[in-house]
Design an enzyme around this catalytic site. Structure first.
Site, PDB file in Angstrom:
ATOM      1  N   ARG A 175       0.749  -1.112   0.169  1.00 26.77           N
ATOM      2  CA  ARG A 175      -0.211  -0.228  -0.444  1.00 26.77           C
ATOM      3  C   ARG A 175       1.015   1.182   0.084  1.00 26.77           C
ATOM      4  NH1 ARG A 175      -3.389  -2.457  -1.727  1.00 26.77           N
ATOM      5  NH2 ARG A 175      -5.426  -3.445  -1.343  1.00 26.77           N
ATOM      6  N   HIS A 222      -0.430   0.733 -10.305  1.00 27.09           N
ATOM      7  CA  HIS A 222      -1.198  -0.529  -9.310  1.00 27.09           C
ATOM      8  C   HIS A 222      -1.614  -1.400 -10.106  1.00 27.09           C
ATOM      9  CE1 HIS A 222      -3.295  -0.839  -5.904  1.00 27.09           C
ATOM     10  NE2 HIS A 222      -3.249  -1.511  -6.232  1.00 27.09           N
TER      11      HIS A 222
END
Length: 306
Positions: A221, A269
């Site tokens: 993250r 991502h």
């Protein structure tokens, strides 16, 4: 069972079509909607969950993330604490993550950035490489699989987790041995869950404990990382480089310094992306379990946050 889908990122069509094939599924709603949602028992969501959704679901019995991550639910104040939350555990997600990190480690080991620069200059140079020591922070579903595959590929592998783990071929450390773990690395891979304790864990103090020249791979993250601390350590030549797939803000703003930094590789991502085809198998299994009042698979521990 009626279901509400809430995702502003993905096209819900494939999810709706897949869930409709279950005989246990009644009506499927897609947020936003003005329809009466009082019969909805299951909420399937990917971040962010819009304000006011939960209050329209008086008979809600189960919430599932549509990805492996659940931090967007753990930190959302509108999520009730008395309703079970599950996450997607999918072999495809695990394999994709392992492949991405293996690619990143090997590209660093073989100095692909320099090879690409040499090609642009029509310069022939056979670059030697060394065996690397790779450390994996987080030995859950994704990190544990990665550690095993790195070892199988011939790397010297160590792993760090909150509690002691045992993985064949992997030197495992617990939370009381973090400094020792960090001191023996050429590459640091972050796959920790995001919890209040791990926010900002990749900071100047921690990363400074790695050997000079260590390379960072963050695929967990964005808020694990203190951005300015990474840039400082790169500019001081303590860290040799970084590949980053996750960020505090996504998409990464155009003016963010990561884009232009010569020692940072940015990917949007994509290390591991949920596939509706494979994730739907788990959702349907949990629908059956909810209807038959048996324990749900891959339920989140609300106290630990993952």
């Amino acid at each position: 069972m009626d279901i509400l889908l809430s995702t502003s990122v993905w096209d819900p069509k494939a999810w709706v079509e897949g869930l409709s094939q279950s005989e246990l599924v009644g009506k499927i709603y897609v947020w936003p909607t003005e329809e009466d949602l009082s019969n909805v028992q299951a909420l399937f969501v990917w971040k962010p969950l819009a304000e006011g959704v939960i209050e329209k679901l008086p008979n809600l019995k189960w919430i599932s993330s549509l990805g492996a991550g659940v931090d967007h639910l753990m930190t959302d104040p509108q999520i009730p604490r008395n309703i079970p939350i599950t996450r997607i555990v999918d072999p495809n997600l695990t394999t994709d993550m392992t492949n991405y990190v293996m690619m990143s480690v090997i590209m660093h080991q073989r100095n692909f950035r320099l090879l690409q620069q040499n090609q642009q200059k029509s310069h022939w140079e056979r670059i030697t490489y060394n065996k690397l020591r790779v450390g994996v922070m987080g030995l859950g579903e994704l990190g544990g699989h990665l550690a095993k595959q790195l070892y199988a590929a011939g790397f010297e592998v160590s792993g760090y987790s909150r509690t002691q783990k045992q993985i064949e071929g992997v030197k495992c450390y617990d939370e009381n041995q973090l400094d020792t773990f960090l001191s023996e690395l050429d590459v640091l891979v972050n796959l920790l869950p995001i919890t209040p304790k791990t926010v900002g864990i990749l900071n100047y103090e921690l990363l400074s404990k790695t050997p000079k020249g260590c390379y960072l791979i963050n695929v967990a993250r964005g808020n694990h990382l203190v951005d300015n601390d990474l840039i400082k350590l790169l500019d001081e030549n303590h860290l040799s480089g970084a590949i980053l797939d996750v960020f505090h803000q996504e998409p990464l703003p155009n003016d963010h310094p990561f884009w232009a930094h010569k020692k940072i590789t940015v990917t949007p991502h994509v290390a591991s992306v949920t596939s509706p085809e494979s994730a739907l198998k788990l959702l349907k299994e949990n629908i059956d379990r909810l209807v038959n009042e048996t324990p749900l698979l891959h339920q989140v521990d609300l106290n630990r946050g993952y």
